[in-house]
Design an enzyme around this catalytic site. Sequence first.
Site, PDB file in Angstrom:
ATOM      1  CD  GLU A   1      -2.861  -1.311   2.319  1.00 24.00           C
ATOM      2  OE1 GLU A   1      -2.929  -0.379   3.134  1.00 24.00           O
ATOM      3  OE2 GLU A   1      -3.565  -2.343   2.399  1.00 24.00           O
TER       4      GLU A   1
ATOM      5  CG  ASN B   1      -0.868  -6.875  -1.345  1.00 27.49           C
ATOM      6  OD1 ASN B   1      -1.552  -7.402  -2.230  1.00 27.49           O
ATOM      7  ND2 ASN B   1      -1.281  -6.784  -0.091  1.00 27.49           N
TER       8      ASN B   1
ATOM      9  CG  HIS C   1     -10.158  -5.466   0.612  1.00 27.54           C
ATOM     10  ND1 HIS C   1     -10.371  -6.587   1.392  1.00 27.54           N
ATOM     11  CD2 HIS C   1      -8.846  -5.157   0.760  1.00 27.54           C
ATOM     12  CE1 HIS C   1      -9.234  -6.938   1.991  1.00 27.54           C
ATOM     13  NE2 HIS C   1      -8.305  -6.083   1.622  1.00 27.54           N
TER      14      HIS C   1
ATOM     15  CD  GLU D   1      -4.854  -7.610   1.771  1.00 28.00           C
ATOM     16  OE1 GLU D   1      -5.730  -6.856   2.260  1.00 28.00           O
ATOM     17  OE2 GLU D   1      -3.637  -7.358   1.848  1.00 28.00           O
TER      18      GLU D   1
ATOM     19  CG  ASP E   1     -12.880  -8.604   1.848  1.00 30.22           C
ATOM     20  OD1 ASP E   1     -12.765  -7.716   0.977  1.00 30.22           O
ATOM     21  OD2 ASP E   1     -12.415  -8.474   2.999  1.00 30.22           O
TER      22      ASP E   1
HETATM   23  O1  9MR Z   1      -7.483  -7.849   8.489  1.00 30.20           O
HETATM   24  C1  9MR Z   1      -6.535  -7.037   9.148  1.00 30.20           C
HETATM   25  C2  9MR Z   1      -7.127  -6.519  10.449  1.00 30.20           C
HETATM   26  O2  9MR Z   1      -7.281  -7.597  11.354  1.00 30.20           O
HETATM   27  C3  9MR Z   1      -6.221  -5.473  11.039  1.00 30.20           C
HETATM   28  O3  9MR Z   1      -6.860  -4.894  12.172  1.00 30.20           O
HETATM   29  C4  9MR Z   1      -5.916  -4.416  10.014  1.00 30.20           C
HETATM   30  C5  9MR Z   1      -4.964  -3.391  10.586  1.00 30.20           C
HETATM   31  O4  9MR Z   1      -4.632  -2.410   9.676  1.00 30.20           O
HETATM   32  O5  9MR Z   1      -5.328  -5.013   8.866  1.00 30.20           O
HETATM   33  C6  9MR Z   1      -6.190  -5.883   8.244  1.00 30.20           C
HETATM   34  O6  9MR Z   1      -5.615  -6.392   7.067  1.00 30.20           O
HETATM   35  C7  9MR Z   1      -5.297  -5.430   6.057  1.00 30.20           C
HETATM   36  C8  9MR Z   1      -4.102  -5.967   5.312  1.00 30.20           C
HETATM   37  O7  9MR Z   1      -3.063  -6.225   6.201  1.00 30.20           O
HETATM   38  C9  9MR Z   1      -3.641  -4.998   4.241  1.00 30.20           C
HETATM   39  N1  9MR Z   1      -4.728  -4.641   3.361  1.00 30.20           N
HETATM   40  C10 9MR Z   1      -5.945  -4.195   3.999  1.00 30.20           C
HETATM   41  C11 9MR Z   1      -6.402  -5.218   5.034  1.00 30.20           C
HETATM   42  C12 9MR Z   1      -7.717  -4.787   5.635  1.00 30.20           C
HETATM   43  O8  9MR Z   1      -7.583  -3.576   6.321  1.00 30.20           O
END
Ligand code: 9MR
Length: 457
Positions: free
Chosen positions: A161, A203, A239, A266, A268
């Site tokens: 990101e 990513n 997402h 990722e 969903d």
């Molecule tokens: O799913 C993850 C969640 O449990 C955490 O609280 C969050 C913290 O920033 O990160 C989520 O996963 C993220 C991933 O690492 C990177 N892309 C976005 C995902 C959803 O926020």
Amino acid sequence: MELTSRSVSRAGFGAVALAAALGATLLVSTPASAATTLGAAAAQTGRYFGAAVAAGRLNDSTYVNILNREFNSVTAENEMKWDATEPNRGQFNYTAGDRILNQALSNGKRVRGHALLWHQQQPGWAQSLSGSALRQAALNHVTQVATHYRGKIHSWDVVNEAFADGGSGGRRDSNLQRTGNDWIEAAFRAARAADPAAKLCYNDYNTDGINAKSTGIYTMVRDFKSRGVPIDCVGLQSHLTNNAPSDYQANIKRFADLGVDVQITELDIAGSNQANAFGAVTRACLAVPRCTGITVWGIRDTDSWRGGENPLLFDGSGNKKAAYTSVLNALNAGGTTVPGETPPTTTPPTTPPTTTNPPQPGGCTASVSVNSWEGGFVATVKVTAGSSALNGWKVTTALPSGTSVTGSWSASGSGTSGTVDWTNVAYNGAVAAGQSTEFGFQGTGSAAGLSPACAAS
Ligand code: 9MR
């Protein structure tokens, strides 16, 4: 990250309806031996189907049963991030990450590493650093974590990101970005040196269709490939709500055409069109040979970070949803096969050197750029051919006493200390007149005063 919601446009709905009709047609030809799990169905075309896993849920038998039955790849949802693995500077904690890794490996699954560097989920000590101190800490983090997991990770999200939302197509402002625009390539080089077998991915989210942000990433990947910066894959997080963008497959294909794999990392999908959209995403990946796998971001709706949106394939009780069936059917309907995974360093040379008719040496020059910190460095060496093409080259470096090489990429070193000869590998010996190629190495100690000498061979 923030989610953007998408409404169902007429064009988007038409595309989904068409895709659904196609899916139904293809289903007719589904072989009698159709696989009954997501992982097995994906494996029919050489792909994986994975899930993000939380260490804290590995005591939940419903969760673990679905995980073991359905998925052949695992991503740690949070446990391999910077805050989890290096809570104090220089003190590494792999307990939760190892738990997920070992659960996966002992059940025959591959593991995606997520994520070495990210502007979020940094430990407090890193958040308070800047400039060269942060750069040094970040590259050391990459080296340490990738070394700990060396040989066990199928693909690493090396950088997560780093691009800005909106129309700029540029980098996101962050403490990492402020250490210098080349921080991403330095991270990829450090990761390659630490774990040469892992595929190295960039990513990001909201990059699923062709837009300013994904085009910014596309331009970076094209630049990396042209300069020999080690990158193997691009992750599209995906997402989504209701639909994938109408140019989702075209976007996957344009990245693949750069010579990198694409992974849906990722996935969903919220909204009433969820089941159709899951099928359409799966078919888009299957249509592109270099789209090598799909990961859903959680198992049951109740495991999702998108609380209340129910964006996953299993309901809170672990039952398969319509979206599950849609994905399974799409996987069983088949697609293109993933080509064999050949590491770049084993690619045969296009113009192999010959001993019977040796090329006239045309001469070459070498220049070096060094990123260093107290106790360590990453050196990138540029080899430039003179007025004739090179069919092979050798670069000699005299390392200061006490300096030791710990890893290298795109060249073979004759040793790790003192005077080291670096010889081209199979794929980068041929350099056209006036053109350049790069290799690099990483080490402990100092690389001050390196003045590399180049000779054609
Ligand atoms: O799913 C993850 C969640 O449990 C955490 O609280 C969050 C913290 O920033 O990160 C989520 O996963 C993220 C991933 O690492 C990177 N892309 C976005 C995902 C959803 O926020």
